[in-house]
Every structure is written in structure tokens, then in C-alpha cells.
Design a protein around this motif. Structure first.
Motif, PDB file in Angstrom:
ATOM      1  N   ALA A 259     -11.944 -27.545  11.777  1.00  0.00           N
ATOM      2  CA  ALA A 259     -11.090 -26.469  12.594  1.00  0.00           C
ATOM      3  C   ALA A 259     -11.077 -26.911  14.042  1.00  0.00           C
ATOM      4  CB  ALA A 259     -10.827 -25.558  11.450  1.00  0.00           C
ATOM      5  N   PRO A 260     -11.046 -26.950  15.113  1.00  0.00           N
ATOM      6  CA  PRO A 260     -10.942 -26.918  15.709  1.00  0.00           C
ATOM      7  C   PRO A 260      -9.724 -26.595  16.075  1.00  0.00           C
ATOM      8  CG  PRO A 260     -11.364 -29.665  15.922  1.00  0.00           C
ATOM      9  CD  PRO A 260     -11.095 -29.298  14.523  1.00  0.00           C
ATOM     10  N   GLU A 261      -9.429 -25.834  17.448  1.00  0.00           N
ATOM     11  CA  GLU A 261      -8.723 -25.156  18.141  1.00  0.00           C
ATOM     12  C   GLU A 261      -8.274 -25.530  19.833  1.00  0.00           C
ATOM     13  OE1 GLU A 261      -6.795 -21.413  16.670  1.00  0.00           O
ATOM     14  OE2 GLU A 261      -7.029 -22.057  14.459  1.00  0.00           O
ATOM     15  N   ILE A 262      -7.580 -26.357  20.411  1.00  0.00           N
ATOM     16  CA  ILE A 262      -7.637 -26.312  21.314  1.00  0.00           C
ATOM     17  C   ILE A 262      -6.148 -26.023  22.217  1.00  0.00           C
ATOM     18  CG2 ILE A 262      -7.821 -28.115  23.539  1.00  0.00           C
ATOM     19  CD1 ILE A 262      -8.957 -30.345  21.787  1.00  0.00           C
ATOM     20  N   ASP A 263      -6.301 -24.927  23.465  1.00  0.00           N
ATOM     21  CA  ASP A 263      -5.405 -24.540  23.989  1.00  0.00           C
ATOM     22  C   ASP A 263      -5.233 -25.536  25.320  1.00  0.00           C
ATOM     23  OD1 ASP A 263      -3.214 -22.004  23.988  1.00  0.00           O
ATOM     24  OD2 ASP A 263      -4.718 -22.636  26.726  1.00  0.00           O
ATOM     25  N   LEU A 264      -4.086 -26.542  25.071  1.00  0.00           N
ATOM     26  CA  LEU A 264      -3.851 -28.007  26.242  1.00  0.00           C
ATOM     27  C   LEU A 264      -3.769 -26.622  27.322  1.00  0.00           C
ATOM     28  CD1 LEU A 264      -4.496 -30.599  26.782  1.00  0.00           C
ATOM     29  CD2 LEU A 264      -1.719 -29.882  25.778  1.00  0.00           C
ATOM     30  N   PRO A 265      -2.895 -25.811  28.191  1.00  0.00           N
ATOM     31  CA  PRO A 265      -2.878 -25.578  29.078  1.00  0.00           C
ATOM     32  C   PRO A 265      -4.173 -24.840  29.515  1.00  0.00           C
ATOM     33  CG  PRO A 265      -1.083 -24.428  28.457  1.00  0.00           C
ATOM     34  CD  PRO A 265      -1.999 -25.208  27.366  1.00  0.00           C
ATOM     35  N   ALA A 266      -4.854 -24.310  28.305  1.00  0.00           N
ATOM     36  CA  ALA A 266      -6.779 -23.869  28.940  1.00  0.00           C
ATOM     37  C   ALA A 266      -7.108 -25.706  29.627  1.00  0.00           C
ATOM     38  CB  ALA A 266      -6.790 -22.944  28.059  1.00  0.00           C
TER      39      ALA A 266
ATOM     40  N   GLU B 208     -10.760 -16.033  32.182  1.00  0.00           N
ATOM     41  CA  GLU B 208      -9.735 -16.331  31.326  1.00  0.00           C
ATOM     42  C   GLU B 208     -10.506 -15.758  29.485  1.00  0.00           C
ATOM     43  OE1 GLU B 208      -8.703 -20.324  31.526  1.00  0.00           O
ATOM     44  OE2 GLU B 208      -8.717 -20.023  33.632  1.00  0.00           O
ATOM     45  N   SER B 209      -9.727 -15.444  29.688  1.00  0.00           N
ATOM     46  CA  SER B 209      -9.030 -14.328  27.684  1.00  0.00           C
ATOM     47  C   SER B 209      -8.709 -15.334  27.203  1.00  0.00           C
ATOM     48  CB  SER B 209      -8.369 -13.498  28.195  1.00  0.00           C
ATOM     49  OG  SER B 209      -7.448 -13.682  28.182  1.00  0.00           O
ATOM     50  N   VAL B 210      -8.201 -16.635  27.180  1.00  0.00           N
ATOM     51  CA  VAL B 210      -7.978 -17.618  25.947  1.00  0.00           C
ATOM     52  C   VAL B 210      -9.133 -18.673  26.251  1.00  0.00           C
ATOM     53  CG1 VAL B 210      -6.395 -19.125  26.081  1.00  0.00           C
ATOM     54  CG2 VAL B 210      -5.194 -16.929  26.878  1.00  0.00           C
ATOM     55  N   PRO B 211      -9.837 -18.849  24.783  1.00  0.00           N
ATOM     56  CA  PRO B 211     -10.390 -19.747  24.916  1.00  0.00           C
ATOM     57  C   PRO B 211      -9.242 -21.399  24.796  1.00  0.00           C
ATOM     58  CG  PRO B 211     -10.931 -17.789  23.090  1.00  0.00           C
ATOM     59  CD  PRO B 211      -9.128 -17.567  23.992  1.00  0.00           C
ATOM     60  N   LEU B 212     -10.124 -21.759  25.710  1.00  0.00           N
ATOM     61  CA  LEU B 212      -9.812 -23.045  25.539  1.00  0.00           C
ATOM     62  C   LEU B 212     -10.523 -24.318  24.177  1.00  0.00           C
ATOM     63  CD1 LEU B 212     -12.459 -25.431  25.996  1.00  0.00           C
ATOM     64  CD2 LEU B 212     -12.280 -24.428  28.432  1.00  0.00           C
TER      65      LEU B 212
ATOM     66  N   VAL C  14     -16.743 -20.583  20.020  1.00  0.00           N
ATOM     67  CA  VAL C  14     -16.031 -20.002  21.119  1.00  0.00           C
ATOM     68  C   VAL C  14     -15.844 -20.376  22.881  1.00  0.00           C
ATOM     69  CG1 VAL C  14     -14.033 -18.346  21.813  1.00  0.00           C
ATOM     70  CG2 VAL C  14     -14.597 -18.139  19.738  1.00  0.00           C
ATOM     71  N   ALA C  15     -15.345 -21.550  22.976  1.00  0.00           N
ATOM     72  CA  ALA C  15     -16.043 -21.829  24.660  1.00  0.00           C
ATOM     73  C   ALA C  15     -14.621 -21.377  25.109  1.00  0.00           C
ATOM     74  CB  ALA C  15     -16.323 -23.313  24.769  1.00  0.00           C
ATOM     75  N   ARG C  16     -14.630 -20.524  26.504  1.00  0.00           N
ATOM     76  CA  ARG C  16     -13.107 -20.856  27.478  1.00  0.00           C
ATOM     77  C   ARG C  16     -13.607 -20.743  28.936  1.00  0.00           C
ATOM     78  NH1 ARG C  16     -14.134 -15.475  24.959  1.00  0.00           N
ATOM     79  NH2 ARG C  16     -12.178 -15.505  23.832  1.00  0.00           N
TER      80      ARG C  16
END
Length: 428
Positions: free
Chosen positions: A123-130, A88-92, A82-84
Motif C-alpha cells: 500500500a505505498p502512496e507516492i505523491d508525484l510532484p513531491a 514540506e508538509s506533503v509526504p512524497l 512516512v517520508a517527506r
């Protein structure tokens, strides 16, 4: 001892043999402790994660069982990563597994240049705004900084999330990357946004790692909603640029061969588009755009007209079309236009507007003009295509609301002056 024999030097500046053995024993003990520490993957993983987080200004954790090896080429595997950004609470980034291999020379040169053998992400999940917030806060890349992947990048079961949309099931295979080498690879996935979904399988090429650079995509896309589907083959090329919050291709050259499928209707057609394409905040926009539309060759009957238009289009959670152009002629399979509108050889200018859900369920606004006659209509595209496919078995009038104005109109051998006709669709 003889009284005249010289005395042995016992001064303090010469270490005794016993002190040498003590120092050697302490050194060996420290080395043994270091070796024991290095044989425990959690400790090594913690050191790597801490150094990586410090270098990238990220809070990174790896909760799963980690592995590493020094044989052949150094490699490390981190799990449940997990990287953030700090605070910030939302991981990128979340990833089930991150595997990195790198040659010894990268370690010896401390990453200058940064040569990596291979990177694998499961299984990477990337949050684009973060991710965009983190990229905006990063310092500019150092001039001459080189990053090279000699054995490529592999991604399985990836997810990219935006505001109101996502791309899931991402599979990415890039054999190599870096420097002035051309980047070639394959990507598959499924876009889901609003009422629209699109499965894609594309092959791409990027000429250089630095922007701007020529880019090309070829492959298949199947766009679908609850009421219609559109399988297509496309080819796209242009110059890739960095842009605020996203990227741009200026200009984009796009060619599409597709089939519109809805209930019993099948409409094969081809589209060409040219203009600047921008992607930001999960939305694709092309303005100004030049569009050319025509039926596919050898397909009869031709339900799709031949037209050219200019304007704007955008797709994200909603779809927007705003086009002005001209129909080359009126398709023979469409209902015949009355004289003098129908027999005229003059181009048929039009203006088309749509703003609504991506499934095309909202009304389309259409304006036609030929000579001194005009026609304004509102209709829903799926209903009109169903009516065209059924011929006259349903109704002789199309399902639309419209108004026709003409200074003169010929109907059944009669000539009418100052004509104004209104059409109303009783269907919901």
C-alpha cells in the motif's frame, strides 16, 4: 621474608589483576547492553530510519511495529512509513509496510556496490510532484555506482498521485534489477483522471538500468467513460530518456487493436502511431505524431475509414487532438456523397481538431476537401456513431452542424451550380 630477597614490582605501570577483571566486566556489561538494545526492533528501526533519512535528505518515520532478523540474510520490516522532504508538509511516500532483505556482503562493503536481495512495498502512496521536487534536488549519481536487486521488487495496492489524476491499485512484480541486466516485469493498475478511467495490465522490458535505454510494453488497456468504453490490446517500443519533470520515449512506435463501444454501436479498428512521446505533470503528449487508422480485418460493416494523418495529441485532465491528413476513400456504410464529390477517386484531405473532456463529449471540428468542394462541420462523436449504427431509422441527416460548398453538384439527376448547403442539428 629474607632481607636479601628481591622486592616484588608494585610499580604503577603494571595493571593489577583486579583492574583487568573490572575492565573485562565493564566490557561484558557494554556488550550485554548492546545485545539487549539490538534485540529491540524499535531501536534498530530507529537507527536504520535515521541513517537512511540522513543519506537521502528525507525526514522518515515508522510508527508501526517493526521487525528484523539476522538469520540467513539480514532483513528489516518497517510499518506505517512516512517520508517527506524537510520543511514540506506533503509526504512524497506513505507505505503500510516496507520490507528489505540484503546479503551480508552489502553490510561488509558498506553498500559498494549496493546489492539488495528483495524489496516489498504494501500500500505505498507516492505523491508525484513531491517526488519530482526531491529528485530535482538530489546530487547526480556517482559514476560507477551500482544498484542491484537480486530477488526483485514487489508492490501491492500502490497509488501514484498527480495534479488532478491518480493511478490506483498498482501491482508491480520485477524479478530482478540492476547494472546492465535487462529488467522485465508486470504491472497492473487503474488510471483515473477527469471523466476518463483506464484499467491496464502490461508486461514490460527495459534493456538497461541506465538511460537512455530501449523499452517495450505489451498488454491490455480498457479505457472508459460514463458513455463509452474502448477495450484494446497494445504494443509499444522506443528509447526511454530522462526529461524535465518526467520522461520521454523518442521515438515511440505504438500499435493498438481496439473496439469502440457506445450504447448499441461497436466499431473495431486498428491504430498505429509514431513520434516522440513525453510525460510531464501528469500529461502525455505526442508531437509531431504520425497516425494511421483502419478497420480491423474481417469485420463488417466497416464504420471506420482508412486514413493517415500528422499532427499532435495530448491527454491528461483534458484531451487534445490536432490532425491533418487524408481519407483513402469514403466508407461504403457512410451516407453516400453526391456527385461529383462522391464518385471521385481523388484522396479526401481532412483536418480534425478536438479540445475538451476526455470522454469526447465536446464538439469535434472537421474540415473535408475534395477537388473544389469543401465541407466544414461540428459534431459530437458519440451522437454520430449512434446515428451510423442505427442506419436511416433515426434520421436521414447526421447529427451535426455543417456547411458544404461546391462549384457544381449533381442531385437526383439535376446539376446545381455554385452550391452552398448548411446543415443544422436540432439535438442539444
Amino acid at each position: 621474608m629474607h632481607p636479601d630477597a628481591p622486592a616484588r614490582d608494585a610499580g604503577p605501570d603494571r595493571p593489577r589483576p583486579r583492574r583487568r577483571w573490572i575492565a573485562l566486566a565493564l566490557l561484558l556489561a557494554a556488550l550485554a547492553l548492546a545485545l539487549v538494545w539490538l534485540t529491540r526492533p524499535p531501536q534498530v528501526a530507529g537507527l536504520v530510519v535515521a541513517q537512511l533519512g540522513k543519506a537521502l535528505d528525507l525526514a522518515i518515520t515508522a510508527e508501526g511495529v517493526s521487525e528484523y532478523t539476522w538469520r540467513g540474510a539480514p532483513s528489516i520490516t518497517l510499518r506505517e512509513v512516512v517520508a517527506r522532504r524537510p520543511g514540506e508538509s506533503v509526504p512524497l511516500l506513505r507505505a503500510r509496510r516496507v520490507h528489505v532483505e540484503l546479503p551480508w556482503r552489502t553490510l561488509r562493503t558498506r553498500g559498494a556496490p549496493l546489492v539488495v536481495t528483495r524489496i516489498e512495498l504494501d500500500a505505498p502512496e507516492i505523491d508525484l510532484p513531491a517526488l519530482q521536487r526531491w529528485l530535482a534536488a538530489r546530487p547526480p549519481t556517482e559514476p560507477g555506482r551500482v544498484f542491484v536487486l537480486t530477488d526483485g521488487l514487489a508492490v501491492e495496492h500502490g497509488v501514484l498521485r498527480g495534479e488532478g489524476w491518480r493511478v490506483e491499485g498498482i501491482t508491480l512484480d520485477v524479478p530482478r534489477y540492476g547494472g546492465d541486466l535487462a529488467l522485465e516485469g508486470e504491472v497492473r493498475g487503474r488510471y483515473v483522471g477527469g471523466a476518463l478511467a483506464a484499467d491496464f495490465a502490461l508486461e514490460g522490458r527495459v534493456d538497461r538500468a541506465t538511460l537512455p535505454t530501449p523499452v517495450r510494453l505489451d498488454g491490455t488497456v480498457r479505457v472508459e467513460t460514463a458513455t463509452w468504453a474502448m477495450p484494446a490490446w497494445l504494443t509499444a517500443s522506443g528509447a526511454l530518456h530522462a526529461a524535465d519533470g518526467g520522461f520521454a520515449v523518442r521515438p515511440l512506435r505504438l500499435g493498438v487493436a481496439a473496439r469502440y463501444l457506445a450504447h448499441e454501436a461497436t466499431v473495431p479498428f486498428r491504430v498505429g502511431a509514431y513520434g516522440p512521446l513525453a510525460f510531464a505533470d501528469g500529461r502525455l503528449a505526442m508531437e509531431p505524431a504520425t497516425i494511421a487508422l483502419r478497420p480491423q480485418e474481417g469485420v463488417a460493416p466497416a464504420l471506420m475509414p482508412v486514413l493517415r494523418a500528422r499532427g499532435a495529441l495530448g491527454v491528461g485532465e483534458t484531451l487534445r487532438l490536432d490532425l491533418r491528413g487524408a481519407l483513402a476513400d469514403w466508407p461504403d456504410t457512410w451516407p453516400a456523397l453526391p456527385a461529383p464529390v462522391g464518385p471521385s477517386d481523388a484522396p479526401l484531405p481532412f483536418a480534425l481538431r478536438y479540445a475538451g473532456p476526455t470522454d469526447l463529449a465536446a464538439p469535434v471540428e472537421l474540415h473535408l476537401a475534395r477537388d473544389a468542394a469543401t465541407f466544414d462541420a461540428r459534431f459530437r462523436l458519440p451522437a454520430v456513431l449512434d446515428w451510423l449504427d442505427a442506419g436511416l431509422t433515426q434520421s436521414p441527416l447526421p447529427p451535426l452542424d455543417g456547411r458544404l460548398r461546391a462549384p457544381r453538384l449533381e442531385v437526383a439527376g439535376a446539376t446545381l451550380e455554385g452550391v452552398e448547403i448548411e446543415l443544422g442539428d436540432a439535438a442539444p
